[in-house]
Structure formats: C-alpha cells, structure tokens
Design a protein around this motif. Structure first.
Motif, PDB file in Angstrom:
ATOM      1  N   ARG A   1      33.313  38.684  41.815  1.00  0.00           N
ATOM      2  CA  ARG A   1      34.161  39.854  41.504  1.00  0.00           C
ATOM      3  C   ARG A   1      35.575  39.437  41.106  1.00  0.00           C
ATOM      4  O   ARG A   1      36.261  40.190  40.397  1.00  0.00           O
ATOM      5  CB  ARG A   1      34.224  40.804  42.703  1.00  0.00           C
TER       6      ARG A   1
ATOM      7  N   GLN B   1      35.824  39.497  37.233  1.00  0.00           N
ATOM      8  CA  GLN B   1      35.436  40.641  36.401  1.00  0.00           C
ATOM      9  C   GLN B   1      36.584  41.043  35.498  1.00  0.00           C
ATOM     10  O   GLN B   1      37.759  40.919  35.854  1.00  0.00           O
ATOM     11  CB  GLN B   1      34.981  41.817  37.266  1.00  0.00           C
TER      12      GLN B   1
ATOM     13  N   SER C   1      35.887  47.875  37.549  1.00  0.00           N
ATOM     14  CA  SER C   1      34.629  47.547  38.198  1.00  0.00           C
ATOM     15  C   SER C   1      33.589  48.620  37.877  1.00  0.00           C
ATOM     16  O   SER C   1      33.913  49.776  37.589  1.00  0.00           O
ATOM     17  CB  SER C   1      34.826  47.447  39.713  1.00  0.00           C
TER      18      SER C   1
ATOM     19  N   SER D   1      30.119  39.944  35.651  1.00  0.00           N
ATOM     20  CA  SER D   1      31.476  39.417  35.848  1.00  0.00           C
ATOM     21  C   SER D   1      31.617  38.010  35.275  1.00  0.00           C
ATOM     22  O   SER D   1      32.611  37.678  34.631  1.00  0.00           O
ATOM     23  CB  SER D   1      31.837  39.408  37.336  1.00  0.00           C
TER      24      SER D   1
ATOM     25  N   SER E   1      33.986  36.985  32.017  1.00  0.00           N
ATOM     26  CA  SER E   1      35.212  36.330  32.487  1.00  0.00           C
ATOM     27  C   SER E   1      36.045  35.803  31.336  1.00  0.00           C
ATOM     28  O   SER E   1      35.530  35.193  30.398  1.00  0.00           O
ATOM     29  CB  SER E   1      34.857  35.173  33.426  1.00  0.00           C
TER      30      SER E   1
END
Length: 589
Positions: free
Chosen positions: A86, A89, A93, A183, A187
């Motif tokens: 996370r 990400q 979200s 994620s 990235s």
C-alpha cells in the motif's frame, strides 16, 4: 516416538496449516530455522512495525525487514505484505468491493469457473509458477492476473507478474492480493514489475552490467559460459530467484522486495553469483563439474534449487555488496534502456533506421500535443496570436492564424517524438510561466520542484526557442549524500536538451550515444552533470561549460557547450535575456 516429541510435531503441523489460507497446500512447505532459539533478539511483531510504516520511516523499516528472519509460517506477512504494498499505491485507494465489481465485469460472476481461465497475452506460460497453491488457488491466481490485464491494458509483456501474484496469495485472500498487485504495477517512485519486452531486456542487461563491476564472480561466469555466451545466462536472472530458490528463501527476499523494489532482486542475483563462484572455483567441486558437463546456466539453476546458504546468509551477502546504491542502479538502467531504444539495425554497409513506431505520436499523444499548443501562454496583447509568438515568421509567409497554429503543432510533434514513449501517454500540465507567476526562482521551486519529469521551454528576447527535458524532481537539490553533503548535481541520463527555433535539434546525454554497441563505455564524471540548482541559479548540463544557466530572477542566462550533452551553445551569442520561461509537468506521471 516419545509423547513430548510427538506433541511438538503435531503442534508444528497445526501451526503450519493455520498459517496459510485454504487455497494453499502447506504439506510441501519446509520450515527453516536459521539459529537456535535465544541466540538472537526476539523477532519484531507487526504491531511494532506498523508505526514505522505510518510515519514513513523508510530507512528504519528497511533495516528491520532485512534483519528479522521471520519463519515461513509466521502470521506477520498477512498484515505486513499488504501494508508494504500500500505504500506504493498511486492515487486514491480502491473502494471496498471494487475488485469484485471488476471480476463480475470480466467473468459475469464472482464464482470461480470450472474451466481454465484464459490468461492475458503478457503472461509467459512456461513461468506460471503456482508454488504451493492448490488447484483452486491456481484458479484464483489466474483470475487475479486476468483482471489485472483487463484493468491495465498498457501491460504488454510481464513474465514475473504471475509468480509474484501466486506468492502473495500464500499469505492473503484474493481481493487483498489484487490490491497489492495493482499498487506494485502502478508504482511511480520505485519499479517492481517490468511491463514491456524492452524493459524486461533492460533488467537482465542491467544485471549483467552491474555484475561486471560489483561481482568478480562475473568473470568466472564468463569463463564457464563458453560458446553459449553470458547473455543467455543473464537473460534468466529473475528465474534464479522466482523459480529456482527454495520457497522459504524466496519469501524472505520478497519481504524486502515489497518495501525496496526491484533493486532487491538485483542484489540477490549478484549474491547468487558470488555464492556460486565460491562453491565452483575449485575444479574438483560438484558445481564446477556440473557447469562443465551440463552448462553453467543449468548449474546455476540447480545451485539455486539446492541453495547451500540460509535465507539470512543469502540476504546478508546481497546487502553487503558495497557501492551499489539505488541511484547507481537507476543510472545503469536508464543508460541501458536508452541504448536499446537508440540502436540502429545495420544492413551491409548501410545504416537502416528501425521501422518501430515507438516514437511516432499515438492518438493520445496527438490529443496531448493539441492541449499543450493551447496552453502556451506567451502574449503581447489580448488580440495577438500567442501561438505565433513562440515561433515568429514573416507575415508574408504566414498570413493567418491557422498556419501559425499548424507550424507550432508541427514543432511540438517533433518535441513529443523526442520524449520517452511512456511520458507521451500523459497529459501535459502547465506548472509555471513567467507571464502569470512572475520571475522568481522561489516561485519556480514552489510550483515545480515536486513534479517529475518536467519540460522547460525558454524563449529569448531574440526569439530563440530552446529548453530541456528534466528527468528528476528539482527538489533533489536539497538531497544529501552519504556524508551529509548536499549534492551539487543530480538527475539521470534521460535528461536531454533541445532547440526548436531557429534550428530543430535534440541533444541527448553522451552516455546514450552507444549506437555502435559500446555499452560498456565508461562515461567520465564530468559527463554525468545533469541538473543543479540552489537559491541563486539553475543549471542544466555541466562539464567544460553549462548548457543552460539562469539567474535567480529568471531574467538573464547563458549557454555553452558542455560535456554532458556535447551540445553547441543553444543561441549564437551565448548570453541571452529571457522573454518567457514555461515549465510543464505530466499529469499522472
């Protein structure tokens, strides 16, 4: 068997089964212990690590993950791995239920189908590794990868995506796994998964380059490779890790990978070469015999499957390799990428340019160019053509607005074709213009410094138009090296200069001019001075001169030939007065 021992075995088996989701078959998973109990400090719990993640204490977190050798059946990964993913990400979200909505959209139902799921074309069938997933677990992995392919149509080749998905599923449910993979794929700050054939080739060539400098084992490998050559060996580098390492070793590597990115795989690959060298130098050794009999590629694969080092020792070897910083790896990666892009196909004595359409503007690129042509802000009066003022021509030649606009777009198409292909997919956004935001370096930094990459366009009072594509955030001027000193220069080899008027020309980094195939050519430090800035000035390009220099008032500048780009002065006089400076970012980049 004594009752105490029997109860201990039964207890361990129970723990093993409880540690994994129901779609995992733990019967083939081996629990490795690196040292007797009590010899080391107790392993950290997720509750102890969570504050470091929340506070973005990345260095402290990195050290803890490297030092804590959690066993394969530790419950920590069910919480740790999703939290690590996370961190990377991009954007907002995902909402709860988003994945299942996507599943319904793709398959028409959330029930697992009885028939095999057709995987996206970017998956390599020979490397759909399931590890210890059950048949149902494999179907779940197929579904996650298929939905990812549907949600990310830009992925064209990504053989490592399936194995990483499968590994994640050993420690979390399906929906959580999808969020983690989304994620990693999206990235921006770190690379985790290559998504094109080009970048896949760049990774193994990067490993080959850094191995030559950082592992004497590379020479040993070269000698053993014989007729097959080192390229074939290095091309399989990621499968040493993802396919050949025992699962407990892979899981410990992934602990670090989910936080630090692909550089962990690079380090582990070098560690494997170092350990292989250690065990095969002696001509009487098992591994030397294996390499000479069956080939070094088969020997390395077999060596990894029978890895003599524990997971802790493997990682310790990987992270003890000195002078292998993320910045260095990034420079090698970008140089390799740009070398591959710029190579020309040699036919006989004629040089024939590749017919690849990589640099041709796509339909999305053309929309973005159109948008950029409408955001150029230079004006003399409300009634004057701001497009014409960028590229002035005699009115007798261009007598109407349409011709001015057409000429501007033609020049912008040229500029767009020089940008990295991935960047042309993003919408340009005007971040700063002296016409609206004033002539202040302080304002420039406030509006621009956190964007990466940026495109600078300068128009002088003599109507010259030139600029630079800057690959790195201007905020990097504040970064400090390992000794605590501020970096004088920063940036990467993707940075380039350009001139649009009166001449049209691109001046890439001299390290990219390896079209003759000299990929190992060393570049002097004076040719790696990409960007520099402080409160008094901005510089692009250094070494025996500065390609672009601007003062703190963004009013006066100068341009010289420099070693980094081997460019001529971008305007004849060398000194120039700035009529306007505009800086563009790229939304979503």
């Amino acid at each position: 068997m004594p009752s105490v021992m029997l109860s201990a075995v039964l207890e361990e088996e129970a723990d093993l089964y409880e540690a994994f989701p129901p779609h995992v078959d733990p019967s083939g998973i081996t629990i490795l212990t690196d040292s007797p109990p009590g010899k080391k400090a107790p392993l950290k719990t997720y509750e102890e690590i969570q504050p470091l993640i929340q506070q973005s204490r990345k260095r402290d977190l990195k050290l803890i993950i490297r030092e804590n050798s959690w066993p394969i059946n530790s419950p920590i990964r069910a919480s740790l791995w999703p939290a690590l993913c996370r961190q990377h990400q991009h954007g907002k979200s995902m909402l709860d239920g988003f994945y299942w909505d996507m599943v319904t959209q793709v398959f028409g139902t959330v029930e697992l189908p009885d028939k095999p799921i057709m995987l996206p074309p970017f998956v390599e069938a020979t490397h759909c590794l399931g590890y210890h997933l059950t048949r149902k677990g494999r179907a779940v992995a197929d579904r996650v990868v298929s939905v990812l392919g549907y949600a990310c149509p830009d992925i064209t080749y990504s053989p490592s995506l399936y194995p990483i998905t499968a590994a994640l599923l050993h420690f979390m449910p399906e929906e959580e796994c999808y969020h983690c993979m989304a994620s990693l794929v999206a990235s921006k700050e770190k690379m985790f998964i290559t998504q094109t054939k080009l970048l896949n080739e760049v990774t193994w060539k990067t490993v080959m380059q850094i191995a030559k400098k950082h592992a004497s084992a590379a020479q040993h490998l070269l000698r053993l490779s014989g007729a097959i050559g080192p390229e074939r060996i290095y091309a399989d580098w990621q499968w040493w890790i993802l396919a050949a390492l025992p699962f407990p070793h892979l899981v410990r590597v992934l602990d670090c990978y989910f936080h630090e990115g692909l550089k962990v795989f690079y380090r582990v690959a070098l560690a494997i070469l170092i350990l292989f060298h250690k065990h095969s130098t002696n001509q009487n050794s098992e591994w030397y015999a294996e390499a000479t009999k069956n080939g070094v590629d088969h020997a390395i694969d077999k060596f990894c499957r029978n890895m003599p080092a524990s997971p802790t020792k493997l990682l310790r070897t990987a992270f003890s390799i000195r002078a292998l910083s993320s910045q260095y790896i990034s420079r090698v990666f970008i140089k390799t990428e740009m070398t591959l892009k710029s190579k020309q196909v040699i036919t006989g004595n004629r040089l024939v340019r590749s017919r690849s359409s990589d640099n041709l503007p796509t339909s999305q690129s053309q929309v973005n160019i159109q948008m950029m042509s409408h955001t150029l802000t230079i004006r003399e009066s409300p009634r004057s053509s701001h497009l014409a003022l960028w590229f002035p021509f005699p009115n007798a030649v261009f007598s109407d607005q349409q011709q001015h606009s057409s000429d501007l777009r033609q020049k912008l198409f040229t500029l767009w074709s020089w940008l990295p292909v991935r960047i042309t997919m993003y919408q340009p956004v005007l971040l700063y213009t002296t016409e609206e935001h004033g002539c202040s370096l302080t304002t420039f930094y406030v509006r621009v410094e956190h964007h990466e990459p940026t495109l600078l366009m300068i128009k002088t009072c003599n109507n010259e138009v030139f600029g630079a594509y800057c690959s790195t955030r201007w905020f990097e001027r504040n970064q400090k090296d390992e000794r605590g000193n501020r970096q004088a220069y920063f940036g990467t080899g993707e940075t380039f200069l350009f001139s649009l008027y009166p001449e049209r020309a691109k001046y890439p980094w001299v390290g990219c001019s390896a079209g003759d195939g000299k990929e190992d050519q060393r570049v002097a430090h004076g040719s790696e001075l990409f960007m520099a800035a402080d409160s008094k000035m901005i510089t692009i390009g250094g070494g025996d001169g500065q390609a672009i220099w601007m003062d703190e008032n963004i009013r006066y500048g100068k341009t010289d030939r420099c070693s980094t780009f081997n460019n001529p002065p971008l305007c004849p006089s060398g000194d120039f007065e700035i009529r306007v400076l505009e800086v563009y970012g790229f939304a979503g980049a």
